[in-house]
Write a protein that holds these residues in place. Structure first.
Motif, PDB file in Angstrom:
ATOM      1  N   ASP A  92       0.810  -1.215   0.000  1.00 25.97           N
ATOM      2  CA  ASP A  92       0.000   0.000   0.000  1.00 25.97           C
ATOM      3  C   ASP A  92       0.845   1.268   0.000  1.00 25.97           C
ATOM      4  O   ASP A  92       0.302   2.374   0.066  1.00 25.97           O
ATOM      5  N   GLY A  93       2.171   1.134  -0.085  1.00 22.00           N
ATOM      6  CA  GLY A  93       3.042   2.306  -0.132  1.00 22.00           C
ATOM      7  C   GLY A  93       2.961   3.004  -1.479  1.00 22.00           C
ATOM      8  O   GLY A  93       2.410   2.467  -2.453  1.00 22.00           O
ATOM      9  N   PRO A  94       3.491   4.233  -1.576  1.00 27.96           N
ATOM     10  CA  PRO A  94       3.456   4.982  -2.839  1.00 27.96           C
ATOM     11  C   PRO A  94       4.083   4.196  -3.993  1.00 27.96           C
ATOM     12  O   PRO A  94       5.127   3.560  -3.831  1.00 27.96           O
ATOM     13  N   VAL A  95       3.442   4.250  -5.140  1.00 27.18           N
ATOM     14  CA  VAL A  95       3.951   3.579  -6.337  1.00 27.18           C
ATOM     15  C   VAL A  95       4.717   4.615  -7.152  1.00 27.18           C
ATOM     16  O   VAL A  95       4.159   5.285  -8.028  1.00 27.18           O
ATOM     17  N   ASP A  96       5.987   4.778  -6.860  1.00 24.05           N
ATOM     18  CA  ASP A  96       6.858   5.720  -7.567  1.00 24.05           C
ATOM     19  C   ASP A  96       7.778   4.934  -8.486  1.00 24.05           C
ATOM     20  O   ASP A  96       8.498   4.044  -8.033  1.00 24.05           O
ATOM     21  N   THR A  97       7.748   5.242  -9.768  1.00 24.85           N
ATOM     22  CA  THR A  97       8.555   4.520 -10.743  1.00 24.85           C
ATOM     23  C   THR A  97       9.375   5.502 -11.564  1.00 24.85           C
ATOM     24  O   THR A  97       9.147   6.711 -11.512  1.00 24.85           O
ATOM     25  N   GLU A  98      10.328   5.002 -12.316  1.00 22.95           N
ATOM     26  CA  GLU A  98      11.154   5.882 -13.135  1.00 22.95           C
ATOM     27  C   GLU A  98      11.639   5.167 -14.377  1.00 22.95           C
ATOM     28  O   GLU A  98      11.684   3.929 -14.435  1.00 22.95           O
ATOM     29  N   HIS A  99      11.985   5.978 -15.369  1.00 20.67           N
ATOM     30  CA  HIS A  99      12.594   5.463 -16.597  1.00 20.67           C
ATOM     31  C   HIS A  99      13.744   6.379 -16.965  1.00 20.67           C
ATOM     32  O   HIS A  99      13.558   7.599 -17.084  1.00 20.67           O
ATOM     33  N   THR A 111       0.656  10.509  -6.592  1.00 19.70           N
ATOM     34  CA  THR A 111      -0.020  11.585  -5.874  1.00 19.70           C
ATOM     35  C   THR A 111      -1.330  11.121  -5.246  1.00 19.70           C
ATOM     36  O   THR A 111      -2.083  11.939  -4.707  1.00 19.70           O
ATOM     37  N   SER A 112      -1.621   9.835  -5.317  1.00 25.55           N
ATOM     38  CA  SER A 112      -2.899   9.338  -4.815  1.00 25.55           C
ATOM     39  C   SER A 112      -2.914   9.298  -3.294  1.00 25.55           C
ATOM     40  O   SER A 112      -1.885   9.143  -2.634  1.00 25.55           O
ATOM     41  N   ILE A 113      -4.113   9.468  -2.747  1.00 24.83           N
ATOM     42  CA  ILE A 113      -4.371   9.281  -1.322  1.00 24.83           C
ATOM     43  C   ILE A 113      -5.426   8.187  -1.219  1.00 24.83           C
ATOM     44  O   ILE A 113      -6.571   8.402  -1.631  1.00 24.83           O
ATOM     45  N   PRO A 114      -5.079   6.988  -0.733  1.00 21.66           N
ATOM     46  CA  PRO A 114      -6.040   5.882  -0.716  1.00 21.66           C
ATOM     47  C   PRO A 114      -7.382   6.279  -0.092  1.00 21.66           C
ATOM     48  O   PRO A 114      -7.432   6.870   0.983  1.00 21.66           O
ATOM     49  N   GLY A 115      -8.450   5.997  -0.847  1.00 20.34           N
ATOM     50  CA  GLY A 115      -9.787   6.272  -0.353  1.00 20.34           C
ATOM     51  C   GLY A 115     -10.293   7.671  -0.602  1.00 20.34           C
ATOM     52  O   GLY A 115     -11.415   8.012  -0.213  1.00 20.34           O
ATOM     53  N   ARG A 116      -9.482   8.499  -1.301  1.00 21.81           N
ATOM     54  CA  ARG A 116      -9.885   9.881  -1.547  1.00 21.81           C
ATOM     55  C   ARG A 116      -9.673  10.237  -3.016  1.00 21.81           C
ATOM     56  O   ARG A 116      -8.882   9.608  -3.716  1.00 21.81           O
TER      57      ARG A 116
END
Length: 210
Positions: A92-99, A111-116
């Motif tokens: 449930d942690g932030p899904v930060d990815t890169e290329h 930038t998501s806030i779970p449930g909002r």
């Protein structure tokens, strides 16, 4: 050199004929381009309900002959996105990815806030952006992709250089250009920085701002 970066968002895949047809037409268009994209950025709301089967559909749709970078939106479920689309253990942690491409880097920021429905850039994500900008050579452009556009995606000049308020780091402002999309306004939230929907920005710029 130049890089061709394609950007799509808000697929809202839900298994219905309408959303499947729309997403398939978009992907087919990208496949048909004379020059294949160096990267496809998918900036959130990939699934409509965050269900595992929606990410299975997304994984099949985004199985493309060029790199794909994703980040979640307010309709996405972090754990289901990780396991169904990225092939990672659910978390449930932030899904930060890169290329890191040839001559450019793209950071996809969660930038998501779970449930909002609204969103913000959390401390963990901002620290990752800062570290990456510190690591990369000054002449490497860095594009920040996120679902919720920042309320203030501007840059200001200081005696020591340009400040990017998007990444909250001191660096040449042309290194951090924003690409984002969202469907409706979010509500400002405590903490740095609140995010509202806005028009997308495009990269690369012709030259650094003066």
């Amino acid at each position: 050199m130049s890089a061709l970066i394609a950007h799509i968002s808000d697929l809202h895949l839900d298994g219905t004929e309408e959303t499947t047809r729309r997403a398939t037409r978009t992907v087919d268009h990208l496949r048909s381009l004379h020059r294949s994209p160096d990267l496809l950025v998918v900036s959130g709301d990939i699934a409509d309900h965050g269900a595992p089967e929606e990410y299975e559909q997304a994984a099949a749709l985004l199985d493309l002959p060029f790199p794909v970078l994703v980040c979640p939106g307010n309709h996405d479920d972090r754990a289901a996105l990780r396991s169904g689309l990225l092939g990672q253990d659910p978390s449930d942690g932030p899904v930060d990815t890169e290329h890191r491409g040839t001559g450019f880097t793209v950071l996809a920021c969660d930038t998501s806030i779970p449930g909002r429905d609204d969103g913000h850039l959390g401390t963990e994500t901002l620290e990752r952006v800062r570290r990456t900008l510190d690591e990369l050579p000054e002449d490497i452009p860095v594009l920040l992709a996120m679902h919720h556009p920042p309320r203030c995606a501007c840059t200001t000049r200081s005696p020591t250089g340009w400040r990017s308020t998007t990444s909250r780091t001191w660096s040449p402002c042309w290194r951090s250009i924003r690409v984002s999309s969202a469907s409706w306004p979010g509500t400002p939230t405590p903490g740095p920085p609140p995010l509202w929907p806005a028009a997308p920005s495009w990269w690369p710029p012709a030259s650094p701002p003066r």
